[in-house]
Design an enzyme around this catalytic site. Structure first.
Site, short mmCIF file in Angstrom:
data_model
loop_
_atom_site.label_atom_id
_atom_site.label_comp_id
_atom_site.label_asym_id
_atom_site.label_seq_id
_atom_site.Cartn_x
_atom_site.Cartn_y
_atom_site.Cartn_z
N LYS A 31 66.91 -18.34 -66.44
CA LYS A 31 66.70 -17.50 -65.26
C LYS A 31 66.71 -18.35 -63.98
O LYS A 31 67.29 -17.96 -62.97
CB LYS A 31 65.38 -16.73 -65.40
CG LYS A 31 65.49 -15.60 -66.41
CD LYS A 31 64.17 -15.05 -66.89
CE LYS A 31 64.42 -14.09 -68.07
NZ LYS A 31 63.21 -13.62 -68.73
N GLN A 43 56.98 -13.91 -67.82
CA GLN A 43 57.68 -14.03 -69.10
C GLN A 43 56.77 -13.58 -70.25
O GLN A 43 55.64 -14.05 -70.37
CB GLN A 43 58.15 -15.49 -69.31
CG GLN A 43 58.96 -15.71 -70.55
CD GLN A 43 60.29 -14.96 -70.55
OE1 GLN A 43 61.02 -14.96 -69.56
NE2 GLN A 43 60.61 -14.30 -71.66
N ASP A 50 61.55 -6.50 -63.67
CA ASP A 50 61.71 -6.33 -65.12
C ASP A 50 61.77 -4.85 -65.50
O ASP A 50 62.17 -4.50 -66.60
CB ASP A 50 60.52 -6.98 -65.85
CG ASP A 50 60.96 -8.17 -66.69
OD1 ASP A 50 62.17 -8.32 -66.92
OD2 ASP A 50 60.07 -8.94 -67.12
#
Ligand code: NAP
Length: 291
Positions: A53, A97, A120
């Site tokens: 990322k 994460q 997300d």
């Protein structure tokens, strides 16, 4: 019949090239899209996702803040950091994460993210809007799957789609997007899970079969209709002493058998995976546009 490969890397690169132009436009008006990434602990798979990322942000010219915290970080400390990023005007999107260590309440952390920075797409507000067909951040893997289908000229409207898996991050949202009254939607969707009876009878009817199970090579050739489009979301490590790392990655679909039956198929790696990070970049740029 040998299936045509749906090349996720190629399609992801096409979208990233389009995003690069949008980033340049934003920068020329004084806005650099920014992503905040938080990793707690040192799970090797999570670490490699976070590194990918960071790299994607650099390649696109995005601003990124990457915070790596020790596994013993408390929930309170993590919530405080999320709050700091919520209030940082340089950050358009926040990604924590997952999975988080067991002592931290994941739902509490997701809910603490400002919905305007929920790149997300896991916040209940984003999920609620998605189900209602309103504009919002779409979760990255499901959104990536829809883009893969569209850019591979797969007709989704009216198709009989079977999704195997009902997780909140893949199975349920992708089923919902396929059902939505929009481009890449309007399908007839069936969801299978671990309690489904006679699953092969259901999967064999699928024009499009999406496997998000987390079990190596679970979907075999005899479960697939001739000419179906097969999207393999699974990423599973299987031991392989011939590889330097001692393992190789396989999907939830037995590729060699499925490729004989399907008309189009995604490989693992190189199918859905590259799309997930690309859609994260897409959401970050989208968020910056709304800054
Ligand atoms: P998950 O939360 O573990 O969910 C797995 C789903 O599969 C559950 O709904 C489960 O049913 C179902 N399932 C398990 N065993 C089954 C069986 N024997 N028959 C039918 N259904 C069964 O997994 P996930 O987070 O959705 O991830 C799925 C896979 O996709 C994993 O391999 C993951 O690594 C991969 N993934 C890849 C990406 C990417 O970017 N490529 C992104 C996310 C995930 P129940 O609900 O009944 O337990």
């Amino acid at each position: 019949m040998a299936a045509e490969i749906i090349d996720g890397k190629l399609i992801a690169n096409e979208i990233r090239e389009e995003l690069k132009k949008e980033v340049l436009d934003l920068k020329s008006s004084g806005i650099t899209p920014g992503l905040g990434v938080i990793l707690v602990g040192d799970d090797p798979a999570s670490r490699s996702y976070v590194t990918a990322k960071e790299r994607a942000c650099d390649n696109l010219g995005l601003y990124s803040e990457n915070v790596k915290l020790p596994v013993e970080t408390t929930e309170e400390e993590l919530l405080k950091l999320v709050d700091t990023m919520n209030n940082n005007p340089k950050i358009d999107g926040i990604l924590v994460q997952l999975p988080l260590p067991k002592h931290i309440d994941t739902d509490k952390v997701i809910m603490a993210i400002n919905p305007d920075k929920d790149v997300d797409g896991f916040h209940p507000q984003s999920i609620g809007k998605m189900i209602m067909g309103k504009e919002t951040f779409l979760p990255c893997t499901p959104h990536g799957i829809i883009k893969l289908l569209l850019r591979s000229n797969v007709k989704v409207e009216g198709a009989n789609v079977v999704v195997v898996g009902r997780s909140n991050i893949v199975g349920k949202p992708v089923a919902n997007l396929l059902l939505d009254k929009s481009e890449g939607g309007n399908a007839t969707v069936t969801i299978c899970h671990s309690r489904t009876k006679n699953m092969a009878d259901i999967t064999k009817n699928a024009d499009i079969l999406i496997a998000a199970i987390g079990k190596a090579e679970f979907i075999t050739g005899d479960m697939i209709k001739d000419g179906a489009v097969v999207i393999d979301v699974g990423v599973n490590r299987v031991e392989d002493s011939s590889r330097k790392k001692g393992y190789r990655l396989v999907g939830d679909v037995k590729y060699s058998e499925a490729a004989e039956k399907a008309s189009k198929i995604t490989p693992v790696p190189g199918g859905v995976g590259p799309m997930t990070i690309t859609m994260l970049m897409y959401n970050t740029v989208y968020s910056a546009k709304n800054r």
